[in-house]
Design a protein around this motif. Structure first.
Motif, mmCIF file in Angstrom:
data_model
loop_
_atom_site.group_PDB
_atom_site.id
_atom_site.type_symbol
_atom_site.label_atom_id
_atom_site.label_comp_id
_atom_site.label_asym_id
_atom_site.label_seq_id
_atom_site.Cartn_x
_atom_site.Cartn_y
_atom_site.Cartn_z
ATOM 1 N N ASN A 32 51.077 32.337 44.463
ATOM 2 C CA ASN A 32 50.049 32.259 43.679
ATOM 3 C C ASN A 32 48.802 32.088 44.206
ATOM 4 O OD1 ASN A 32 51.879 31.788 41.039
ATOM 5 N ND2 ASN A 32 53.041 30.412 42.452
ATOM 6 N N THR A 33 48.413 32.653 45.269
ATOM 7 C CA THR A 33 47.118 32.756 45.742
ATOM 8 C C THR A 33 46.413 34.274 45.459
ATOM 9 O OG1 THR A 33 47.673 31.227 47.653
ATOM 10 C CG2 THR A 33 45.759 32.525 47.952
ATOM 11 N N TYR A 34 45.310 34.228 44.846
ATOM 12 C CA TYR A 34 44.717 35.076 44.307
ATOM 13 C C TYR A 34 43.428 35.494 45.041
ATOM 14 C CZ TYR A 34 47.351 34.931 40.192
ATOM 15 O OH TYR A 34 48.719 34.826 39.231
ATOM 16 N N LYS A 35 43.466 37.057 45.468
ATOM 17 C CA LYS A 35 42.296 37.557 46.041
ATOM 18 C C LYS A 35 41.100 37.382 45.224
ATOM 19 C CE LYS A 35 45.313 40.948 48.213
ATOM 20 N NZ LYS A 35 45.408 42.521 48.364
ATOM 21 N N PHE A 60 47.077 33.823 28.932
ATOM 22 C CA PHE A 60 47.001 35.099 29.605
ATOM 23 C C PHE A 60 47.548 34.781 31.005
ATOM 24 C CE2 PHE A 60 43.020 32.974 29.958
ATOM 25 C CZ PHE A 60 42.734 33.120 31.126
ATOM 26 N N TRP A 61 47.867 33.783 31.784
ATOM 27 C CA TRP A 61 48.226 33.455 33.027
ATOM 28 C C TRP A 61 49.844 33.313 33.232
ATOM 29 C CZ3 TRP A 61 45.321 30.076 29.835
ATOM 30 C CH2 TRP A 61 45.971 29.318 29.046
ATOM 31 N N PRO A 62 50.326 33.600 34.211
ATOM 32 C CA PRO A 62 51.607 33.605 34.498
ATOM 33 C C PRO A 62 52.360 32.171 34.114
ATOM 34 C CG PRO A 62 50.622 34.366 36.461
ATOM 35 C CD PRO A 62 49.320 33.685 35.652
ATOM 36 N N GLU A 63 53.534 32.204 33.594
ATOM 37 C CA GLU A 63 53.923 31.005 33.228
ATOM 38 C C GLU A 63 55.576 30.754 33.715
ATOM 39 O OE1 GLU A 63 53.633 30.062 28.771
ATOM 40 O OE2 GLU A 63 53.001 31.815 28.721
ATOM 41 N N GLY A 64 56.266 29.462 33.609
ATOM 42 C CA GLY A 64 57.539 29.429 34.011
ATOM 43 C C GLY A 64 57.303 28.505 35.384
ATOM 44 N N PRO A 65 58.907 28.644 35.931
ATOM 45 C CA PRO A 65 58.722 27.642 37.230
ATOM 46 C C PRO A 65 58.260 28.315 38.301
ATOM 47 C CG PRO A 65 60.964 27.890 36.227
ATOM 48 C CD PRO A 65 60.090 28.756 35.182
ATOM 49 N N GLY A 66 57.343 27.301 38.965
ATOM 50 C CA GLY A 66 56.657 27.875 40.142
ATOM 51 C C GLY A 66 55.477 28.614 39.918
ATOM 52 N N THR A 67 54.900 28.203 38.991
ATOM 53 C CA THR A 67 53.443 29.241 38.307
ATOM 54 C C THR A 67 52.324 28.008 38.058
ATOM 55 O OG1 THR A 67 53.871 29.284 36.135
ATOM 56 C CG2 THR A 67 54.700 30.930 37.776
ATOM 57 N N GLU A 68 52.843 26.745 38.167
ATOM 58 C CA GLU A 68 51.947 25.484 37.702
ATOM 59 C C GLU A 68 50.534 25.512 38.365
ATOM 60 O OE1 GLU A 68 51.799 20.600 37.196
ATOM 61 O OE2 GLU A 68 53.581 21.482 37.742
ATOM 62 N N PHE A 69 50.655 25.670 39.651
ATOM 63 C CA PHE A 69 49.247 25.690 40.406
ATOM 64 C C PHE A 69 48.994 27.084 40.998
ATOM 65 C CE2 PHE A 69 50.664 21.538 40.724
ATOM 66 C CZ PHE A 69 49.498 20.360 40.320
ATOM 67 N N VAL A 111 35.286 31.583 33.467
ATOM 68 C CA VAL A 111 36.070 32.890 32.924
ATOM 69 C C VAL A 111 35.700 33.935 33.618
ATOM 70 C CG1 VAL A 111 35.684 34.165 30.830
ATOM 71 C CG2 VAL A 111 35.618 31.707 30.603
ATOM 72 N N GLU A 112 34.389 34.063 34.414
ATOM 73 C CA GLU A 112 34.209 35.375 35.368
ATOM 74 C C GLU A 112 35.409 35.335 36.279
ATOM 75 O OE1 GLU A 112 30.835 37.533 37.792
ATOM 76 O OE2 GLU A 112 30.597 35.219 37.270
ATOM 77 N N VAL A 113 35.532 34.105 36.862
ATOM 78 C CA VAL A 113 36.572 33.927 37.952
ATOM 79 C C VAL A 113 37.907 34.203 37.471
ATOM 80 C CG1 VAL A 113 37.823 32.302 39.489
ATOM 81 C CG2 VAL A 113 35.145 32.493 39.477
ATOM 82 N N LEU A 114 38.162 33.936 36.328
ATOM 83 C CA LEU A 114 39.682 34.266 35.901
ATOM 84 C C LEU A 114 39.849 35.555 35.642
ATOM 85 C CD1 LEU A 114 39.902 31.161 33.455
ATOM 86 C CD2 LEU A 114 41.513 31.690 35.204
ATOM 87 N N ARG A 115 38.812 36.326 34.989
ATOM 88 C CA ARG A 115 38.851 37.782 35.000
ATOM 89 C C ARG A 115 38.830 38.461 36.298
ATOM 90 N NH1 ARG A 115 34.163 37.413 30.122
ATOM 91 N NH2 ARG A 115 35.810 37.255 28.402
ATOM 92 N N LYS A 116 38.238 38.027 37.361
ATOM 93 C CA LYS A 116 38.396 38.615 38.642
ATOM 94 C C LYS A 116 40.023 38.361 39.106
ATOM 95 C CE LYS A 116 33.699 38.355 40.263
ATOM 96 N NZ LYS A 116 32.870 37.777 41.412
ATOM 97 N N MET A 117 40.499 37.398 39.017
ATOM 98 C CA MET A 117 41.735 37.045 39.342
ATOM 99 C C MET A 117 42.998 37.897 38.432
ATOM 100 S SD MET A 117 41.726 32.882 39.491
ATOM 101 C CE MET A 117 43.291 32.260 39.810
ATOM 102 N N PHE A 118 42.599 38.153 37.277
ATOM 103 C CA PHE A 118 43.491 38.693 36.495
ATOM 104 C C PHE A 118 43.104 39.796 35.821
ATOM 105 C CE2 PHE A 118 44.464 34.240 36.224
ATOM 106 C CZ PHE A 118 45.884 34.000 36.514
ATOM 107 N N PRO A 119 42.639 41.068 36.641
ATOM 108 C CA PRO A 119 41.828 42.264 35.995
ATOM 109 C C PRO A 119 42.497 42.989 35.254
ATOM 110 C CG PRO A 119 42.489 42.676 38.617
ATOM 111 C CD PRO A 119 42.997 41.140 38.180
ATOM 112 N N GLY A 120 43.760 43.004 35.348
ATOM 113 C CA GLY A 120 44.792 43.669 34.256
ATOM 114 C C GLY A 120 44.714 43.029 32.951
ATOM 115 N N ASN A 121 44.538 41.691 33.067
ATOM 116 C CA ASN A 121 44.688 41.070 31.682
ATOM 117 C C ASN A 121 43.386 40.970 30.825
ATOM 118 O OD1 ASN A 121 46.915 40.566 33.266
ATOM 119 N ND2 ASN A 121 47.018 38.439 32.672
ATOM 120 N N GLU A 122 43.644 40.904 29.442
ATOM 121 C CA GLU A 122 42.370 40.678 28.685
ATOM 122 C C GLU A 122 42.243 39.108 28.615
ATOM 123 O OE1 GLU A 122 42.579 42.802 24.743
ATOM 124 O OE2 GLU A 122 42.881 44.638 25.715
#
Length: 504
Positions: A119-122, A333-342, A394-405
């Protein structure tokens, strides 16, 4: 040794500014601050039979830097959030109170940091390959293990101490320490996220191994109880302060809220404490539980001025700033479930919105994210508008998840501990070059003025359990003087085994 004539004249002038010395109607002890340490000190005094005291609290609540507030329909913690140090050989006293055996049974969740490699984003979006991140994490763990071994060989005086970054350079043969975005954010998570300051400022000798984890265990439990983490402080207070049987609110006349202490005068016969509304409280002794950050300002003036041996270590120690920013969104809009908390954001700008936590487990359906910043970024963010901070996040989140709205955030909560004159930061950090000698001087009394707070904890500065235990320790020092006439406080010599008496 008799005081000089100049000191006698100064004390005489100070005494003349105040009404007559303490009488039978005055409290024996004044506690400045209803933080965890101040409340803990009051409890210990009560247990020793000293019940004639008052607690003067600057704000409208008890708990200090343990504070919850309503946000997005749930109560979240603006300050301390975790019980750190659980499931070890010794029992953390805060965990004893919080986990049910102490009667509170707070809602807590074990924090799982084991999946950061996944869960480390570029910086410009997308995840780093898991194996690539795991390799860096493994190398950092090896460096820390070597650092712990090195720290154990250093002389207790602190003369050989070095910063954590210096150790990293020595061990990893890196001239500047972690420098790539992914290495920087992992380094940030391992150090800044724990101590509130970067490795170049943090002492190696006094943080590796860290006593909290060594003694109490490496598990951390996130407090998400709607009663708030501060209910632990109320639990301690309720053991000796009168409470309303229906509401549970503290109604004890000895607790005085919204009472800002501005001046503490001390002399051989007692102390006089002046508040912002120009009231004067007199007593035999005073315990100051103000934060290290406050002691580093002029909010509370001491008369006479504290001696240089006391002032110097106060300014040598660091008051870190740790800011937890909560963001509410209309949908997830972020990943959910086990192993995605941080999850981590690996920016080329170290410490720029780096550590994220999704809180669906703690606050189901809240659509709330938590991002933590520290140090210079905390100070920068405190001085800008919340709207600007929201836009940056929010700008950081949009960079992290470019394929998501990624939608706009609808609410934001930005604590401002550094700007608050009653706190001036979040917790103390042990910097390079400060040894047990300076630490003992911070805790040492000056005449009839005693000091407590997490920054005076012998082993656990920066933690809630450190504040709780510090209150007990400082109260015991006062009790020894008030009841046993053991008023000398000895400090181990800095470079050898000699003892120095700093107060009597």
């Amino acid at each position: 040794m008799k005081p000089s004539s100049a000191i006698v004249l100064v004390l005489a002038a100070i005494v003349a500014q105040y009404p007559s010395p303490a009488t039978a109607a005055d409290p024996k002890v004044i506690v400045v601050g209803a933080s965890m340490s101040g409340i803990s000190a009051g409890k210990r005094l009560s247990e020793a039979g000293i019940t004639d005291f008052v607690i003067l609290e600057a704000t409208d609540r008890i708990g200090g830097r343990i504070q919850n507030t309503e946000f997005a329909g749930v109560n979240v913690e603006m300050g301390a959030n975790w019980v750190e140090g659980v499931n070890g050989d010794e029992m953390n006293p805060i965990w004893t109170m919080a986990n049910g055996t102490g009667g509170l049974n707070l809602t807590t969740f074990r924090s799982d940091f084991d999946h950061l490699a996944s869960n480390t984003y570029k910086q410009d979006g997308g995840l780093y390959e898991k194996k690539f991140v795991e390799k860096i994490i493994k190398r950092m763990a090896e460096v820390e293990e070597s650092g712990s071994k090195l720290a154990s060989t250093l002389h207790h005086s602190g003369q050989q101490d070095m910063s954590v970054m210096s150790m990293q350079r020595l061990t990893n043969h890196m001239p500047t320490g972690p420098s790539t975005p992914v290495a920087m954010v992992l380094d940030y998570y391992r150090h800044d996220f724990e101590f509130g300051e970067p490795p170049r400022m943090t002492s190696l000798q006094n943080t590796q191994p860290l006593p909290t984890f060594r003694d109490f265990g490496h598990d951390l439990y996130f407090v998400a109880d709607q009663r708030g983490y501060e209910s632990v402080v109320h639990h301690v207070a309720g053991q000796y302060l009168e409470t309303d049987p229906d509401s549970g609110a503290i109604v004890d006349h000895r607790l005085k809220l919204n009472t800002v202490v501005r001046e503490i005068a001390y002399f051989p016969s007692g102390v006089a404490v002046r508040t912002e509304d120009d009231m004067v409280y007199r007593a035999d002794y005073v315990i100051v539980s103000a934060s290290l950050g406050v002691l580093q300002t002029d909010l509370i003036r001491f008369k006479p001025q504290l001696p240089s041996w006391k002032i110097a270590p106060i300014y040598q120690f660091d008051m870190a700033v740790y800011t937890k920013i909560f963001l509410k969104f209309p949908r997830r809009f972020w990943p959910e479930g086990p192993g995605t908390e941080f999850f981590l954001y690996a920016s080329g700008r170290r410490g720029y919105y780096p550590v994220w936590q999704q809180l669906e487990k703690q606050y189901p359906g809240s659509n709330v994210l938590l991002v933590t910043v520290t140090d210079d970024e905390s100070r920068r963010i405190e001085q800008q508008s919340d709207n600007q901070t929201m836009a940056e996040a929010v700008e950081v989140l949009r960079k992290m998840f470019p394929g998501n709205e990624v939608p706009e955030a609808t609410e934001i909560l930005v604590p401002r501990w550094w700007s608050n004159r009653f706190f001036k930061g979040t917790f103390s950090n042990w910097p390079i070059g400060v040894s047990r000698y300076e630490f003992d001087l911070i805790r040492a009394p000056v005449g009839r003025v005693y000091f407590t707070g997490e920054h005076t904890s012998e082993k656990y500065n920066g933690y809630v359990h450190g504040a709780y235990l510090a209150g007990i320790d400082s109260a015991d020092i006062l009790i020894n003087c008030a009841k046993k006439k053991m008023c000398k406080y000895n400090v181990q010599g800095k470079h050898d085994q000699r003892l120095a008496t700093v107060s009597e």
